[in-house]
Design a protein around this motif. Sequence first.
Motif, mmCIF file in Angstrom:
data_model
loop_
_atom_site.group_PDB
_atom_site.id
_atom_site.type_symbol
_atom_site.label_atom_id
_atom_site.label_comp_id
_atom_site.label_asym_id
_atom_site.label_seq_id
_atom_site.Cartn_x
_atom_site.Cartn_y
_atom_site.Cartn_z
ATOM 1 N N HIS A 1 -6.400 -8.735 -0.145
ATOM 2 C CA HIS A 1 -5.949 -8.503 1.232
ATOM 3 C C HIS A 1 -4.428 -8.335 1.313
ATOM 4 O O HIS A 1 -3.923 -7.712 2.229
ATOM 5 C CB HIS A 1 -6.461 -9.595 2.179
ATOM 6 C CG HIS A 1 -5.962 -10.948 1.872
ATOM 7 N ND1 HIS A 1 -6.694 -11.882 1.199
ATOM 8 C CD2 HIS A 1 -4.796 -11.531 2.142
ATOM 9 C CE1 HIS A 1 -5.997 -12.978 1.069
ATOM 10 N NE2 HIS A 1 -4.841 -12.796 1.637
ATOM 11 N N LEU A 2 -3.688 -8.861 0.321
ATOM 12 C CA LEU A 2 -2.237 -8.638 0.334
ATOM 13 C C LEU A 2 -1.933 -7.162 0.088
ATOM 14 O O LEU A 2 -1.023 -6.587 0.688
ATOM 15 C CB LEU A 2 -1.544 -9.498 -0.728
ATOM 16 C CG LEU A 2 -1.576 -11.005 -0.500
ATOM 17 C CD1 LEU A 2 -0.748 -11.714 -1.559
ATOM 18 C CD2 LEU A 2 -1.048 -11.368 0.883
ATOM 19 N N LYS B 1 -3.964 -4.710 0.868
ATOM 20 C CA LYS B 1 -4.377 -3.994 2.082
ATOM 21 C C LYS B 1 -3.303 -4.096 3.155
ATOM 22 O O LYS B 1 -2.961 -3.118 3.812
ATOM 23 C CB LYS B 1 -5.669 -4.599 2.631
ATOM 24 C CG LYS B 1 -6.901 -4.260 1.839
ATOM 25 C CD LYS B 1 -8.101 -4.854 2.543
ATOM 26 C CE LYS B 1 -9.393 -4.588 1.820
ATOM 27 N NZ LYS B 1 -10.516 -5.255 2.505
ATOM 28 N N VAL B 2 -2.773 -5.319 3.323
ATOM 29 C CA VAL B 2 -1.754 -5.520 4.349
ATOM 30 C C VAL B 2 -0.531 -4.669 4.047
ATOM 31 O O VAL B 2 0.037 -4.040 4.936
ATOM 32 C CB VAL B 2 -1.377 -7.015 4.434
ATOM 33 C CG1 VAL B 2 -0.042 -7.188 5.109
ATOM 34 C CG2 VAL B 2 -2.440 -7.774 5.188
ATOM 35 N N ALA B 3 -0.148 -4.610 2.770
ATOM 36 C CA ALA B 3 1.027 -3.814 2.401
ATOM 37 C C ALA B 3 0.812 -2.347 2.780
ATOM 38 O O ALA B 3 1.734 -1.690 3.267
ATOM 39 C CB ALA B 3 1.317 -3.958 0.916
ATOM 40 N N LEU B 4 -0.407 -1.848 2.594
ATOM 41 C CA LEU B 4 -0.711 -0.467 3.005
ATOM 42 C C LEU B 4 -0.498 -0.298 4.496
ATOM 43 O O LEU B 4 0.123 0.667 4.943
ATOM 44 C CB LEU B 4 -2.172 -0.119 2.680
ATOM 45 C CG LEU B 4 -2.532 0.279 1.256
ATOM 46 C CD1 LEU B 4 -4.038 0.463 1.149
ATOM 47 C CD2 LEU B 4 -1.836 1.576 0.857
ATOM 48 N N THR B 5 -1.005 -1.268 5.279
ATOM 49 C CA THR B 5 -0.863 -1.135 6.739
ATOM 50 C C THR B 5 0.600 -1.275 7.161
ATOM 51 O O THR B 5 0.959 -0.897 8.256
ATOM 52 C CB THR B 5 -1.703 -2.171 7.525
ATOM 53 O OG1 THR B 5 -1.168 -3.472 7.286
ATOM 54 C CG2 THR B 5 -3.156 -2.144 7.125
ATOM 55 N N LEU B 6 1.430 -1.859 6.279
ATOM 56 C CA LEU B 6 2.853 -1.964 6.616
ATOM 57 C C LEU B 6 3.602 -0.680 6.267
ATOM 58 O O LEU B 6 4.818 -0.614 6.385
ATOM 59 C CB LEU B 6 3.477 -3.155 5.886
ATOM 60 C CG LEU B 6 2.993 -4.532 6.356
ATOM 61 C CD1 LEU B 6 3.536 -5.617 5.451
ATOM 62 C CD2 LEU B 6 3.403 -4.796 7.794
ATOM 63 N N GLY B 7 2.858 0.312 5.811
ATOM 64 C CA GLY B 7 3.475 1.621 5.577
ATOM 65 C C GLY B 7 3.764 1.924 4.120
ATOM 66 O O GLY B 7 4.345 2.961 3.813
ATOM 67 N N ALA B 8 3.367 1.021 3.204
ATOM 68 C CA ALA B 8 3.658 1.256 1.791
ATOM 69 C C ALA B 8 2.638 2.232 1.202
ATOM 70 O O ALA B 8 1.454 2.137 1.508
ATOM 71 C CB ALA B 8 3.629 -0.052 1.028
ATOM 72 N N SER B 9 3.120 3.136 0.362
ATOM 73 C CA SER B 9 2.194 4.035 -0.331
ATOM 74 C C SER B 9 1.450 3.234 -1.390
ATOM 75 O O SER B 9 1.851 2.115 -1.725
ATOM 76 C CB SER B 9 2.969 5.156 -1.003
ATOM 77 O OG SER B 9 3.808 4.589 -1.997
ATOM 78 N N LYS B 10 0.373 3.816 -1.941
ATOM 79 C CA LYS B 10 -0.393 3.079 -2.949
ATOM 80 C C LYS B 10 0.465 2.731 -4.161
ATOM 81 O O LYS B 10 0.353 1.642 -4.727
ATOM 82 C CB LYS B 10 -1.624 3.887 -3.357
ATOM 83 C CG LYS B 10 -2.686 3.820 -2.286
ATOM 84 C CD LYS B 10 -3.987 4.458 -2.702
ATOM 85 C CE LYS B 10 -5.014 4.221 -1.601
ATOM 86 N NZ LYS B 10 -6.210 5.038 -1.776
ATOM 87 N N ARG C 1 3.693 2.257 -4.179
ATOM 88 C CA ARG C 1 4.622 1.201 -3.805
ATOM 89 C C ARG C 1 3.918 -0.151 -3.769
ATOM 90 O O ARG C 1 4.467 -1.168 -4.182
ATOM 91 C CB ARG C 1 5.224 1.524 -2.437
ATOM 92 C CG ARG C 1 6.427 0.679 -2.136
ATOM 93 C CD ARG C 1 6.983 0.960 -0.757
ATOM 94 N NE ARG C 1 8.239 0.241 -0.624
ATOM 95 C CZ ARG C 1 9.421 0.827 -0.696
ATOM 96 N NH1 ARG C 1 9.525 2.104 -0.902
ATOM 97 N NH2 ARG C 1 10.517 0.094 -0.570
ATOM 98 N N VAL C 2 2.684 -0.148 -3.262
ATOM 99 C CA VAL C 2 1.910 -1.395 -3.228
ATOM 100 C C VAL C 2 1.740 -1.920 -4.650
ATOM 101 O O VAL C 2 1.927 -3.108 -4.930
ATOM 102 C CB VAL C 2 0.523 -1.184 -2.577
ATOM 103 C CG1 VAL C 2 -0.337 -2.431 -2.709
ATOM 104 C CG2 VAL C 2 0.681 -0.812 -1.112
ATOM 105 N N ILE D 1 3.761 -5.252 -4.998
ATOM 106 C CA ILE D 1 2.855 -6.373 -4.710
ATOM 107 C C ILE D 1 2.002 -6.722 -5.936
ATOM 108 O O ILE D 1 2.122 -7.810 -6.499
ATOM 109 C CB ILE D 1 1.923 -6.057 -3.513
ATOM 110 C CG1 ILE D 1 2.728 -5.589 -2.298
ATOM 111 C CG2 ILE D 1 1.052 -7.268 -3.170
ATOM 112 C CD1 ILE D 1 3.656 -6.594 -1.692
#
Lengths: 353, 267
Positions: B161-162, B164-173, B175-176, B180
């Motif tokens: 879920h961390l 997933k949250v990073a994606l919703t914060l605008g990070a590209s895959k 970058r995630v 992360i």
Amino acid sequence: MLRIEKINKKIGKFTLNNIDFTVDKGDYFVLIGESGAGKSILLEVITGLLIPDSGKIFLNGKDQQNTPVQNRKIGIVYQKPTLFPHMSVFENISYPLKIKKLSKNEIIKQVNQLAEDTEISHLLIRNIANLSGGEAQRVTIARTLATKPDILLLDEPLSFLDVQLKRGMTSLLRKINQSGQTIIHVTHDYDEAVSLTNKIAIIENGTIIQTGTPQEVFQNPKSIFVANFIGIRNFFKGRLLKAKDQSESKVFEINGISIFVLSEEDENVLGNITITSESIIISEEKIESSAINNFFGTIKEIYETKLGFEVLVDIGIDISVQISRQSLDHLKLKINKEIWISFKASSVSFIKN
Amino acid sequence: MSRRFDILNLVFVFLGGLLLLFIIAPLFGMFLTTVPVSIFDTAKETEVQKSIWLTISTSIAATLIFSIAAIPLAYLLARKNFPLKKIVLGIINIPVIIPHSAAGIALLGVISRDSALGKIAESLGFSFVNSPAGIIVAMAFVSIPYLLNAAIDGFINVPEHLEKVALTLGASKARVFFTISLPLAWRNILTGLIMMWGRGLSEFGAVIIIAYHPMVTPVMIFERFNSFGLQYTKPVTVLFICICLAIFIVMNLISRRKRNAENRENK
């Protein structure tokens, strides 16, 4: 504005069925449902983390089908804080700002503003591990707001907080909403919902069964689930019929039991009735009064409640009666005792399906 | 009850002690029977210095080069479900269970001068056989499972879920992954890198088949033992073990210090 159109999604044995609703800008939209009703799955579909099998999502008129998660302007705050453990509070909040490639000064300025708005300025230099549950949740909210989302999704954000913290968080969420932020808040907690929202949707088994203002939904509950939510224990599904003896009256039939109802609805209509448990009288003998609904029954259960006692009486269906301690003692009520209950036709309300 | 447990405990301590002795005694014996002066003399030999340096550098190169593909593969295996995933998980452990000399032979078939890969290398002006490049390939082949398994564990432990949250914060895959997943799995990956490197460093069987020369230290130990006997082999063996242990201890201290720092954060 968010428009959800006929979303279907099957995951294992669970299905979201034809989910359809609209959230207007500035709304505080609450989605209520028991755990397992499909609330969280629906939120993940809205964020784009899950792809629906069919249906469309429009954000500000734009179809989101081909918009990847990171480009949808939808923020989500989960039940448990989802802070990145290898970053400080400041780094967590600045995470989305760095992605936007803002200047260092701009990032510091925005983080400070967000921290002030969410009342966590004193926490900025702290490590994540030293935060309490409530603090961590505020930081998570600040981080999500940093993305300036069009829609803020909250997945049971208060359920891990104690009463005191809940109150603080509720007022924070209200403040955020009043500043113009559109919010969709998912919960199974009626109290949580009703104090914040202007629009409610009820979800059961993957289907939205009712939407409207809190008043509309709670005055005309369409399911036992909604009725139980607002403290109505006596909620029954059945059919409205013409009474056999008096031509003017109507009765409501449930499992062969007829209850007199005052209703202007036509006969033979399917619907639900609610009987407030405070309006029912218990007596040892049948009493003559203006109450025309009189039933003989057996006490099945007695529980203590905040206000007195709830007595569950089996008259063929289970009727819940709210009484005081004095009455309980006076009538020497106990389980298996045979008693009469009576209530007026006017204390029964009928809601057409 | 507690008495029985005590007896059990004693038996376990005794058995465990025997095992530790089994590991330590041969090494310790060798240290005791080797004259310190001879170790210093050996250390001065250019041939030995070159060999130790070759062993260390090729094993580091093997670890770093192959981690570029191993870490992404570990991520895929930790996160994605796909058909035949179990078979892939089995394949990555093959190098552990086959004899390393057999691994060397199999590798040689792929990278010898007659093979396609060998010809490509030749046209680029180098050869795998009897070269550091070949040593790197042999070391990597036998040691890669250690990194893969540790990294898979590391990525599995990163809460999804961390990401997933990073994606919703605008990070590209991407970058995630880099901000992360990778930092949160880093402890396990670091342990895996150290294990892989250690395993590569000590490889003999696969290396000797692909590259007898230039001579890595395990091959040199074998050669000296064959040509000159036990006594003459001991100094270089002791020297190599000391260097390996020293690097190992330092690496572990570094990774542990990092771990402690992280633990402090997480408390």
